[in-house]
Motif scaffolding. Structure first.
Motif, mmCIF file in Angstrom:
data_model
loop_
_atom_site.group_PDB
_atom_site.id
_atom_site.type_symbol
_atom_site.label_atom_id
_atom_site.label_comp_id
_atom_site.label_asym_id
_atom_site.label_seq_id
_atom_site.Cartn_x
_atom_site.Cartn_y
_atom_site.Cartn_z
ATOM 1 N N THR A 103 0.909 -1.031 0.355
ATOM 2 C CA THR A 103 0.047 0.127 0.217
ATOM 3 C C THR A 103 0.717 1.145 -0.026
ATOM 4 N N ALA A 104 1.975 1.167 1.153
ATOM 5 C CA ALA A 104 2.590 2.226 1.405
ATOM 6 C C ALA A 104 3.260 2.816 -0.243
ATOM 7 N N ALA A 105 3.840 1.807 -0.975
ATOM 8 C CA ALA A 105 5.246 2.038 -2.531
ATOM 9 C C ALA A 105 3.809 2.221 -3.279
ATOM 10 N N LEU A 106 2.598 1.662 -3.440
ATOM 11 C CA LEU A 106 1.618 2.295 -4.560
ATOM 12 C C LEU A 106 1.631 3.969 -4.275
ATOM 13 N N ARG A 107 1.252 4.527 -2.499
ATOM 14 C CA ARG A 107 0.958 5.451 -2.656
ATOM 15 C C ARG A 107 2.407 6.381 -3.281
ATOM 16 N N SER A 108 3.391 5.940 -2.616
ATOM 17 C CA SER A 108 4.348 6.779 -3.109
ATOM 18 C C SER A 108 5.124 6.823 -5.035
ATOM 19 N N LEU A 109 4.448 5.571 -5.026
ATOM 20 C CA LEU A 109 4.553 5.500 -6.674
ATOM 21 C C LEU A 109 3.679 6.045 -7.394
ATOM 22 N N LEU A 134 -5.892 -6.851 -3.396
ATOM 23 C CA LEU A 134 -7.533 -6.097 -3.605
ATOM 24 C C LEU A 134 -7.443 -5.063 -2.253
ATOM 25 N N ARG A 135 -7.133 -5.850 -0.982
ATOM 26 C CA ARG A 135 -7.853 -4.805 -0.050
ATOM 27 C C ARG A 135 -6.142 -3.556 -0.010
ATOM 28 N N ALA A 136 -4.866 -4.061 -0.177
ATOM 29 C CA ALA A 136 -3.800 -3.210 -0.508
ATOM 30 C C ALA A 136 -4.150 -2.334 -1.308
ATOM 31 N N TYR A 137 -5.238 -2.666 -2.330
ATOM 32 C CA TYR A 137 -4.813 -1.439 -3.287
ATOM 33 C C TYR A 137 -5.725 -0.448 -3.097
ATOM 34 N N GLU A 138 -7.082 -1.316 -2.826
ATOM 35 C CA GLU A 138 -8.069 0.278 -2.104
ATOM 36 C C GLU A 138 -7.833 0.513 -1.486
ATOM 37 N N PHE A 142 -7.008 3.240 -4.849
ATOM 38 C CA PHE A 142 -7.590 2.501 -5.765
ATOM 39 C C PHE A 142 -9.181 1.961 -5.519
ATOM 40 N N GLN A 143 -10.185 1.904 -6.366
ATOM 41 C CA GLN A 143 -11.158 1.418 -6.168
ATOM 42 C C GLN A 143 -11.909 0.317 -7.786
ATOM 43 N N ARG A 144 -12.362 -0.792 -7.197
ATOM 44 C CA ARG A 144 -12.824 -1.116 -7.803
ATOM 45 C C ARG A 144 -13.634 -1.303 -9.236
ATOM 46 N N ILE A 145 -13.528 -0.966 -10.574
ATOM 47 C CA ILE A 145 -14.429 -0.897 -11.477
ATOM 48 C C ILE A 145 -15.181 -1.804 -12.087
ATOM 49 N N GLY A 154 -8.724 -15.712 -15.386
ATOM 50 C CA GLY A 154 -9.973 -16.145 -14.441
ATOM 51 C C GLY A 154 -10.231 -14.832 -14.464
ATOM 52 N N MET A 155 -11.162 -14.367 -13.769
ATOM 53 C CA MET A 155 -11.520 -13.695 -13.226
ATOM 54 C C MET A 155 -11.239 -13.064 -12.495
ATOM 55 N N CYS A 156 -10.921 -11.398 -13.086
ATOM 56 C CA CYS A 156 -10.645 -10.688 -12.346
ATOM 57 C C CYS A 156 -10.889 -9.386 -11.626
ATOM 58 N N TRP A 157 -10.196 -8.894 -10.931
ATOM 59 C CA TRP A 157 -10.907 -6.935 -11.197
ATOM 60 C C TRP A 157 -9.870 -6.355 -11.835
ATOM 61 N N LEU A 158 -11.016 -5.395 -12.550
ATOM 62 C CA LEU A 158 -9.832 -3.511 -12.935
ATOM 63 C C LEU A 158 -10.244 -3.372 -11.603
ATOM 64 N N LEU A 159 -9.195 -2.497 -11.099
ATOM 65 C CA LEU A 159 -9.451 -1.040 -10.556
ATOM 66 C C LEU A 159 -8.183 0.586 -10.323
ATOM 67 N N THR A 160 -9.469 1.720 -10.913
ATOM 68 C CA THR A 160 -8.315 2.826 -11.336
ATOM 69 C C THR A 160 -8.671 3.191 -9.446
#
Length: 164
Positions: A103-109, A134-138, A142-145, A154-160
């Motif tokens: 989560t912290a790395a994503l925020r930095s990026l 998914l929890r880390a991305y949220e 990020f939000q699940r779209i 298989g089935m995936c979530w796109l988050l933006t």
């Protein structure tokens, strides 16, 4: 929590560690094709679009990103998504998963991308079964779209998340 940094990816210095991580069961489960991913990292993607996640002055994970146009995204079945920066991430050190490092790395990026790109959004995808990711991305904003079928995962979530 100790400070988390992003360091430039250096193929000469990081390729062997990246290979080890890509073959680790917890990474292999979600990323698949370790040799293909390694070759992409060392031969295809510019090093300016890759980073090592540093925790306690040690590399513990990997990030990569690239600009995808709306038409490229539509070709793979993700219609209605604007030009975006697509992000891939993993924590290579299994014992550090679930500690907020990703989560912290994503925020930095995301902060870096907001300052250096004109893309309006960043996107990230994960298997619907990968709840830890998914929890880390949220938590990173990020939000699940929507869900979509991926022929490998298989089935995936796109988050933006917006970059502006």
């Amino acid at each position: 929590m100790s400070k988390i940094n992003l360091a430039p990816f250096d193929p000469a210095m990081h390729a062997e560690l990246l290979r080890q991580w890509l073959y680790s069961p917890h990474v292999l489960e979600w990323w698949g094709n370790p040799e293909g991913n390694l070759q992409e990292a060392i031969q295809v993607l510019p090093t300016t679009q890759q980073a090592m996640i540093i925790f306690d002055n040690q590399p513990v994970g990997y990030l990569r990103w690239e600009l995808w146009s709306a038409s490229q995204l539509e070709e793979i079945g993700l219609s209605g998504v604007p030009n975006s920066i697509d992000i891939d991430i993993f924590i290579g050190e299994r014992s550090l998963i679930g500690q907020g490092i990703g989560t912290a790395a994503l925020r930095s990026l995301l902060s870096l991308l907001a300052a250096t790109t004109t893309a309006p959004v960043a996107s990230i995808c994960a298997s619907i079964k990968n709840e830890i990711a998914l929890r880390a991305y949220e938590k990173a904003g990020f939000q699940r779209i929507h869900q979509y079928p991926d022929f490998e995962s298989g089935m995936c979530w796109l988050l933006t998340t917006p970059l502006r």
